[in-house]
Scaffold this motif. Sequence first.
Motif, mmCIF file in Angstrom:
data_model
loop_
_atom_site.group_PDB
_atom_site.id
_atom_site.type_symbol
_atom_site.label_atom_id
_atom_site.label_comp_id
_atom_site.label_asym_id
_atom_site.label_seq_id
_atom_site.Cartn_x
_atom_site.Cartn_y
_atom_site.Cartn_z
ATOM 1 N N GLU A 68 0.813 -1.211 0.000
ATOM 2 C CA GLU A 68 0.000 0.000 0.000
ATOM 3 C C GLU A 68 0.847 1.262 0.000
ATOM 4 N N SER B 9 0.806 3.351 -3.634
ATOM 5 C CA SER B 9 -0.365 4.195 -3.886
ATOM 6 C C SER B 9 -0.416 5.364 -2.918
ATOM 7 N N TRP B 10 0.023 5.136 -1.678
ATOM 8 C CA TRP B 10 0.047 6.237 -0.702
ATOM 9 C C TRP B 10 1.016 7.316 -1.157
ATOM 10 N N GLU C 172 1.875 8.209 -4.110
ATOM 11 C CA GLU C 172 1.389 8.928 -5.278
ATOM 12 C C GLU C 172 0.208 9.837 -4.964
#
Length: 811
Positions: free
Chosen positions: A361, A364-365, A367
């Motif tokens: 995760e 995505s965090w 970005e």
Amino acid sequence: MSQKDPGRGDARVPAADVAQLAAHLAALPDEAVVALLAARPDLASPPSASFTALAARAGARPSVEAALAGLDAVELAVAEAVLALGSRQAPELATALGVEEHDAARSLARLEDLALLIGAGPVQGLVDAVGPYPLGLGPSACPPPQTLPEPLPETLQDPGSTPVQAGSLSPEAQAMLAALAWGPPVGTVRAGGRSAGVDELLARGWLVPAGTGAGPGQNAGPGQGAARGAGPRAQQPAADRTRLVMPREVSLALRGGRLTREPLTPPDPAALALVDPGSLASESTRAAEELVRLAAALLAEWGREGAPVLRAGGVGVRSLARTAEALDLEPGATATLIEMVAGAGLLGLDEAGTAWVPSTEAASWTEAGTPERWARLAAAWPASARTPWLVGSRSDNGALRPVLGDDVEAAWARSLRHRVLVLLAQLEQGRAATPTWVRAALRAARPRRPVPSGAVTAVLAEAAMLGLTGSGALSRAGRVLAEAASGAGRHDTTRGPVPGQEEADAAGLLLSLEAALAADLPAPVDTLLIQSDLTAIVPGRPGTALAALLERSAQVESRGGALTVRFTPDSVRAALDSGVGAPELVRALERFSPTGLPDALTVLIDDAARRHGSVRVREVSTVLRVPDPAVAAALVGDPRVAELRLVELAPGVVVSCVPAARVLRTLRGAGLAPVLEDAEGRRLLSPDGGAGRQTAPPPTRPGNEHSVRRPRPGGRELAGLVARLRSGQDEQDTQGDPAPATDPVHALALLRQAQSSRSRLRLRIVGHDGAVQDRSVRVLAVEPDRVRLADVLRQTELTVAVHRIVSVEQA
């Protein structure tokens, strides 16, 4: 209230026994019983078979202690005042305690709702929990003294002062009155010792003998022969001391009719400073942005080199120091950051379970935008049971507590964070709470639930680091989180959990936190003022692209209303290492600079680019030794093993960036017969086959397996339990005589009740040979894990372990 009025009643109210409490509970409507079980969840699990068994548990001291831990200072004082004065009249209790009458009435209603006070009196567990001297008052004198001393007003203002008592008392007697007035009201003197002060007080009836031996709660007064408390001289044998007690009437007279020395009201929030809204928003958002930046830097650092896990668990001191140096933080702040990032699910253990690395995760965090990244970190904080401020301290077994270790886990930490958030939300907007004020407020709200030393300061520091507070005041986003924490603490007793509701609430909280932070964030600035001394200033909050560029190519010198950075050879090299070429770096800086770049900066970039890459380092996972050069050349050119990207560095030495286990599988699949060897060249015929980490692991939250959270039963479950209680009670009532108590809680309740009433019991006991014996006994003492009994028929004393008692019933 007059000084003599409180002394006319009994010192203690008779305690309600199990049968009376069972009758009270059975007479309650179902809704009231459900509310009781919801307010005292320890009574619902495990479920009781009847109201009698429920009453035995509800009236026992362990359950009462758990209920008292949730009461505030006024409610606890009212409970003790009922035991001390024998009164349940709200006006009288309010006057004696110095509180408002409606507060006293509210507290009485609260004690009745919790089944700590019923019509027959307080439950036995409440009497045991309060102790023999409620509010420091002893028993009433019989007969009462003919005269009473004057109040000691100086004692009320200054507990350490020695007042001058009106009359012809000696200094020793005055000191004894001052020492015993506020309790405990018990002291000792040596048997046969001479003391004018003791004789004076005994003659007036202001002290009365209470037998020989060390009584509980002894206190001391100065002077030769005075009552001595715990100390070197109090360690004499009991036979050498005489115990004296101050009667209740005398204590109340000395106190001026008041029951408590300190006010019961919580600290006044009006004394706290007010923070300007603009300053509050600026400071909290600056902290939030800094936290996001540090979290991203932590993920990048551990992505390059993971943090190895110690054999005993957790991350070692060396890894913590390396990370702190890379982030330019103190080790304590680094430990807090690591725990926050792990709590948000951004870290995980690699495939071998030997190192902490960014989780699946994390990408995505990284970005996402600043509000989205911050919201995830903030939302995970109240639910964390981690105590990172204990990292580096020693546990009970003497071992150092490591970051991400199991020892940095405490059930009370989650509750403390919720309590602090809710407390700050109750303040006027902009009020800056101090650790001293917060500790006093928490102590007034839950006196019997002490907060460990340093925990309040640490939790407030975490809130400031997260940007939930600014200058001690709760921010806009902090209030959103506090409202969610307050809602999580309220349990709906009318229905059970709704499927999917928890996930929906979590998603809604994230959106609310993102919106709250975005509303306070200042408008981004895309202007970079570069100076000839290689420093640059961003007059405000840099935009996303500018912040990312400066993060790669410059070193931060100061943060505040403006951001100041400096370009150095190391910072420019870091930008080149990230894949940005020198021309691209120059064009990117020129895009944000309103003027051309200084010559000093362009020269610095060109010089760094000229030296960049003069030495090249290749990461090699596997080395192949092939003695035959022809075989080596054929292997490098074989299309069947092209995925291994083999390179011949020297004759007979071939390397690959692929892990050894995968190389073995591929070569064997191509028809070759490779073997594995160690660093010494010895063949390993039983390879472990472990491949290097190729993908990010799933999130791993430290201490998750040690979670102490217990789901509370819903309204339907509690309603079903009440129905079973009524059915079990009806079945027990139809049998006539009360059924013997077989469960330990009920049995211990009957034993304590029989000890107080001196009644006879019939016990069934398992002997050491396994045979069951019937005994008719009187209870002498109920001690931890054992009971001292007097056998009425055999005229002997015996001590029985609680686990050997099969059943207890009235004789």
